[in-house]
Design a protein around this motif. Structure first.
Motif, PDB file in Angstrom:
ATOM      1  N   ARG A   1       1.163  -1.387  -0.164  1.00  6.83           N
ATOM      2  CA  ARG A   1      -0.044   0.094   0.110  1.00  6.83           C
ATOM      3  C   ARG A   1       0.650   1.210   0.100  1.00  6.83           C
TER       4      ARG A   1
ATOM      5  N   THR B   1       3.610   5.846  -5.702  1.00  9.40           N
ATOM      6  CA  THR B   1       3.495   5.724  -6.865  1.00  9.40           C
ATOM      7  C   THR B   1       2.345   6.955  -7.602  1.00  9.40           C
ATOM      8  N   GLU B   2       1.052   7.107  -6.463  1.00  9.14           N
ATOM      9  CA  GLU B   2       0.368   7.632  -7.444  1.00  9.14           C
ATOM     10  C   GLU B   2       0.705   9.339  -7.003  1.00  9.14           C
ATOM     11  N   LYS B   3       0.984   9.756  -5.805  1.00  7.96           N
ATOM     12  CA  LYS B   3       1.977  10.663  -5.301  1.00  7.96           C
ATOM     13  C   LYS B   3       3.213  11.007  -6.922  1.00  7.96           C
ATOM     14  N   LYS B   4       3.340  10.369  -7.488  1.00 13.19           N
ATOM     15  CA  LYS B   4       4.136  10.610  -8.910  1.00 13.19           C
ATOM     16  C   LYS B   4       3.491  11.214 -10.540  1.00 13.19           C
ATOM     17  N   ASN B   5       2.122  10.999  -9.951  1.00 16.51           N
ATOM     18  CA  ASN B   5       1.213  11.028 -11.149  1.00 16.51           C
ATOM     19  C   ASN B   5       1.051   9.502 -12.035  1.00 16.51           C
TER      20      ASN B   5
ATOM     21  N   HIS C   1       0.535   5.025 -12.236  1.00 18.99           N
ATOM     22  CA  HIS C   1      -0.969   4.382 -12.428  1.00 18.99           C
ATOM     23  C   HIS C   1      -0.317   2.828 -11.952  1.00 18.99           C
ATOM     24  N   PHE C   2      -0.358   2.794 -10.490  1.00 16.05           N
ATOM     25  CA  PHE C   2       0.085   1.437 -10.018  1.00 16.05           C
ATOM     26  C   PHE C   2      -0.370   0.536 -10.450  1.00 16.05           C
TER      27      PHE C   2
ATOM     28  N   PHE D   1       4.811  -0.055 -12.392  1.00 14.52           N
ATOM     29  CA  PHE D   1       3.579   1.084 -13.160  1.00 14.52           C
ATOM     30  C   PHE D   1       3.529   1.647 -14.357  1.00 14.52           C
TER      31      PHE D   1
ATOM     32  N   GLN E   1       2.360   1.761  -3.151  1.00 15.32           N
ATOM     33  CA  GLN E   1       0.809   2.528  -4.515  1.00 15.32           C
ATOM     34  C   GLN E   1       0.315   3.539  -4.197  1.00 15.32           C
ATOM     35  N   GLN E   2       1.072   4.528  -2.715  1.00 15.77           N
ATOM     36  CA  GLN E   2       0.344   5.555  -2.502  1.00 15.77           C
ATOM     37  C   GLN E   2       1.735   6.931  -3.154  1.00 15.77           C
TER      38      GLN E   2
END
Length: 131
Positions: free
Chosen positions: A101, A107-111, A113-114, A126, A104-105
């Motif tokens: 998790r 990854t998403e903070k860096k714009n 897609h996980f 990603f 995943q977070q």
């Protein structure tokens, strides 16, 4: 390592390379989706694959607009991605889930897609729309 091997392609073939993949074994790989015009691209200057880090256009002030050159939709696979305190800290399912998790977070903070993170193999995957 390139697939296809861009160093052996004609100028015409370089103008339309489909699903170009650049990889460094046991470190990382990038799959550039669709057709890429590879003419005039200095891969050694633009692409840097290190353990835990994939950088494109780091030193170049001439990053092309999104969708052009290597600045396009890509899938990144990174190997040897372990927590700072080592893979041994991921022995039980609860810590594996917690660390997955966290990845995943991040990854998403860096714009981005996980897609997946495997706690057993240390492989993180990603997708980015552009770099």
């Amino acid at each position: 390592k390139f697939s296809p091997n861009v160093r052996k392609l004609s100028d015409e073939e370089l103008s339309k390379v489909v699903d170009l993949q650049i990889s460094r074994p046991n470190v990382a790989s990038i799959m550039f989706h669709g057709t890429t015009d590879c003419r005039g691209i200095n891969f050694d200057k633009i692409v840097r694959l290190q353990v835990g880090e994939v950088l494109l256009y780091e030193e170049c002030g001439n990053k092309p607009p999104p969708g052009e050159g290597l600045n396009k939709r890509s899938t990144v696979t990174m190997y040897q991605c372990w927590p700072p305190n080592g893979a041994d800290s991921l022995q039980d399912p609860k810590s594996q889930d917690r660390y997955r998790r966290k990845i995943q977070q991040m990854t998403e903070k860096k714009n981005a897609h996980f897609i997946d993170y495997n706690c057993i193999t240390g492989v993180w995957q990603f997708q980015v729309d552009h770099f």
